[in-house]
Design an enzyme around this catalytic site. Structure first.
Site, PDB file in Angstrom:
ATOM      1  N   ASN A   1      62.784 -55.511  71.328  1.00  0.00           N
ATOM      2  CA  ASN A   1      61.568 -55.980  71.025  1.00  0.00           C
ATOM      3  C   ASN A   1      61.333 -56.983  69.823  1.00  0.00           C
ATOM      4  OD1 ASN A   1      60.221 -53.842  73.100  1.00  0.00           O
ATOM      5  ND2 ASN A   1      60.695 -52.331  71.440  1.00  0.00           N
TER       6      ASN A   1
ATOM      7  N   HIS B   1      50.726 -45.239  74.628  1.00  0.00           N
ATOM      8  CA  HIS B   1      51.800 -45.023  74.004  1.00  0.00           C
ATOM      9  C   HIS B   1      51.987 -43.640  73.450  1.00  0.00           C
ATOM     10  CE1 HIS B   1      55.270 -45.139  70.841  1.00  0.00           C
ATOM     11  NE2 HIS B   1      55.707 -46.019  71.892  1.00  0.00           N
TER      12      HIS B   1
ATOM     13  N   GLU C   1      45.526 -50.200  73.925  1.00  0.00           N
ATOM     14  CA  GLU C   1      46.636 -50.872  73.352  1.00  0.00           C
ATOM     15  C   GLU C   1      46.225 -52.351  73.945  1.00  0.00           C
ATOM     16  OE1 GLU C   1      50.750 -49.901  74.789  1.00  0.00           O
ATOM     17  OE2 GLU C   1      50.171 -47.930  74.284  1.00  0.00           O
TER      18      GLU C   1
ATOM     19  N   SER D   1      52.883 -51.397  76.714  1.00  0.00           N
ATOM     20  CA  SER D   1      54.456 -51.383  76.292  1.00  0.00           C
ATOM     21  C   SER D   1      55.288 -51.438  77.401  1.00  0.00           C
ATOM     22  CB  SER D   1      54.637 -50.560  75.267  1.00  0.00           C
ATOM     23  OG  SER D   1      54.602 -49.197  75.709  1.00  0.00           O
TER      24      SER D   1
ATOM     25  N   ASP E   1      45.647 -50.964  69.678  1.00  0.00           N
ATOM     26  CA  ASP E   1      47.074 -50.827  69.263  1.00  0.00           C
ATOM     27  C   ASP E   1      47.708 -52.166  69.660  1.00  0.00           C
ATOM     28  OD1 ASP E   1      49.812 -50.476  68.580  1.00  0.00           O
ATOM     29  OD2 ASP E   1      50.161 -48.407  69.190  1.00  0.00           O
TER      30      ASP E   1
ATOM     31  N   HIS F   1      52.442 -54.821  70.725  1.00  0.00           N
ATOM     32  CA  HIS F   1      53.240 -55.913  71.503  1.00  0.00           C
ATOM     33  C   HIS F   1      52.302 -57.089  71.486  1.00  0.00           C
ATOM     34  CE1 HIS F   1      56.429 -53.009  72.621  1.00  0.00           C
ATOM     35  NE2 HIS F   1      55.369 -52.319  72.703  1.00  0.00           N
TER      36      HIS F   1
ATOM     37  N   LYS G   1      58.301 -54.830  65.811  1.00  0.00           N
ATOM     38  CA  LYS G   1      58.590 -55.694  66.972  1.00  0.00           C
ATOM     39  C   LYS G   1      58.724 -57.043  66.778  1.00  0.00           C
ATOM     40  CE  LYS G   1      57.573 -51.365  69.576  1.00  0.00           C
ATOM     41  NZ  LYS G   1      56.768 -50.591  70.077  1.00  0.00           N
TER      42      LYS G   1
HETATM   43  C1  LIG Z   1      56.789 -49.220  69.476  1.00  0.00           C
HETATM   44  C2  LIG Z   1      55.329 -48.887  69.582  1.00  0.00           C
HETATM   45  C3  LIG Z   1      54.415 -48.064  68.715  1.00  0.00           C
HETATM   46  C4  LIG Z   1      55.596 -47.395  67.656  1.00  0.00           C
HETATM   47  O1  LIG Z   1      55.998 -48.345  66.640  1.00  0.00           O
HETATM   48  P1  LIG Z   1      57.117 -47.881  65.763  1.00  0.00           P
HETATM   49  O2  LIG Z   1      57.057 -48.701  64.687  1.00  0.00           O
HETATM   50  O3  LIG Z   1      58.277 -48.462  66.626  1.00  0.00           O
HETATM   51  O4  LIG Z   1      57.423 -46.489  65.375  1.00  0.00           O
HETATM   52  C5  LIG Z   1      53.310 -47.525  68.560  1.00  0.00           C
HETATM   53  N1  LIG Z   1      52.676 -48.019  69.569  1.00  0.00           N
HETATM   54  C6  LIG Z   1      53.046 -48.846  70.672  1.00  0.00           C
HETATM   55  C7  LIG Z   1      52.234 -49.395  71.823  1.00  0.00           C
HETATM   56  C8  LIG Z   1      54.498 -49.170  70.689  1.00  0.00           C
HETATM   57  O5  LIG Z   1      55.110 -49.967  71.713  1.00  0.00           O
END
Ligand SMILES: *Cc1c(COP(=O)(O)O)cnc(C)c1O
Length: 376
Positions: free
Chosen positions: A44, A130, A177, A181, A206, A209, A240
């Site tokens: 990522n 997620h 989101e 993801s 969230d 990405h 990411k």
């Molecule tokens: C990767 C991810 C997380 C977690 O983040 P980390 O920093 O890897 O713990 C949370 N939400 C989504 C949508 C993700 O893709």
């Protein structure tokens, strides 16, 4: 009593056994696994910053200045200048009064959600959210209602359902989101903001990405659509596109003050290393500045070359069964391409897939090669 070996054999029989793969090189476009060089379509690290020479130097200097560890939780004596600077920085970028950072995105979600809602409250969330959001919602004890992916009518029905049942003081929290993801598609964020407002619900988005990839300066989908002021909690991760690790939430000053008092993953965990926080700030400046713009241009060229309709750096090819996805992944690996098979429980049963992630650090030949093998 059932032994773990019995459970493991069952996983293996269902094509669901997972094992660790060890990278013998840094995270970069060409990696070495089991002595084989592979083109990496599985990280990522969308802008190729995880192994960036400038950020490495910054990290080393920050270690000289602040040491390697923080020594305590944030509320005890683990808060240092770089933590506060980073929180000011991300809050400014997201146009909120304040922000709070956590050791990961996962820790952010499981700390944040139970601090906002509890057993007299409601969570309305997208089916493809997620695991960290699901776990946060479960941990909160709130009544959960899940709507099919991006289904606004079902979302509205759940909001109406919650409003009929809730008490005066109860909260309803919507979880979505901006970029999903495992599918790489986007949420209809404008309509979601309107619905949340219409039903008086709080909204958490969230942008794990989205940050670094989508919108002007890579500030994410909320920024691109001008919706930041309508979102109560803008959450994301530095793990990411930003290339490091750690999570954040941007919100009002009052909400952040409340989280400092109630988010258990923040309170009961040692502060991230100050050198890490300092390097994240540097990486954010890079991501949102002219270097970031150049990297994003390159990334989006790659994305369009691979899939003209793609909405993010994630391109999913749904295959079906676990066995089929594993077989396709193995075939690509024999050709020197590292593409993970994503299976249940990460994605719903029957939708096992290849998940290709692109990075600005890929060269055009690599992107052409994965295109030929995927579409051919
Ligand atoms: C990767 C991810 C997380 C977690 O983040 P980390 O920093 O890897 O713990 C949370 N939400 C989504 C949508 C993700 O893709």
């Amino acid at each position: 009593m059932r032994q773990p070996g019995d459970d493991l054999r069952k996983l293996a029989a269902d094509g669901l056994l997972r094992e660790l793969r060890v990278l013998e090189s840094p995270q970069q476009p060409r990696v070495v696994v089991d002595d084989q060089e592979l083109i990496n379509f599985s990280s990522n690290d969308y802008l190729g910053l995880a192994n960036d020479p400038g950020l490495k130097a910054c990290y080393q200097q920050a270690i000289e200045r602040y040491g390697v560890g923080s020594g305590a939780s944030r509320l005890v004596s683990g808060t240092m200048a770089p933590h506060i600077q980073l929180e000011k920085h991300i809050a400014t970028l997201k146009h909120t009064e304040a922000a709070l950072t956590f050791s990961s995105g996962y820790a952010t979600a499981v700390g944040l959600i139970p601090a906002i809602v509890g057993k007299d409250d409601f969570v309305v969330m997208d089916k493809l959210c997620h695991a960290s959001l699901i776990d946060g919602a479960r941990l909160s004890g709130a009544t959960m209602r899940v709507f099919p992916h991006n289904d606004l009518e079902k979302m509205r029905a759940h909001l109406a359902w919650a409003n009929e049942r809730k008490q005066d003081q109860s909260r309803v929290l919507v979880l979505v989101e901006s970029v999903y993801s495992m599918d790489g598609d986007r949420a209809p964020l404008e309509a979601i903001c309107e619905l949340a407002k219409e039903y008086g619900a709080l909204l958490l988005v969230d942008e794990a990405h989205g940050l670094g990839v989508v919108g002007k300066g890579g500030l994410g989908l909320a920024s691109e659509l001008g919706l930041e002021s309508q979102i109560d909690f803008q959450m994301g991760t530095f793990s990411k596109a930003v290339g490091l690790s750690g999570g954040y939430v941007c919100a009002s000053r009052q909400w952040v003050d409340w989280l400092i008092n109630r988010a258990r993953s923040f309170i009961y965990s040692t502060a991230p290393a100050p050198a890490l926080a300092a390097t994240i700030s540097e990486a954010l400046a890079l991501v949102t500045g002219s270097v970031g713009d150049q990297l994003r241009d390159r990334l989006w060229q790659h994305i369009r070359n691979l899939d003209a309709g793609a909405e993010s750096a994630i391109v999913a090819k749904i295959v079906g069964t676990n066995e089929q996805a594993l077989a396709e992944s193995l075939k690509l690996r024999e050709m020197g391409l590292l593409v993970p098979a994503i299976r249940y429980p990460t994605v719903p049963r029957g939708t096992a897939r290849l998940r290709i992630t692109l990075s600005a650090s890929h060269d055009s030949e690599s992107v052409a090669l994965i295109g030929e093998n995927l579409h051919g």
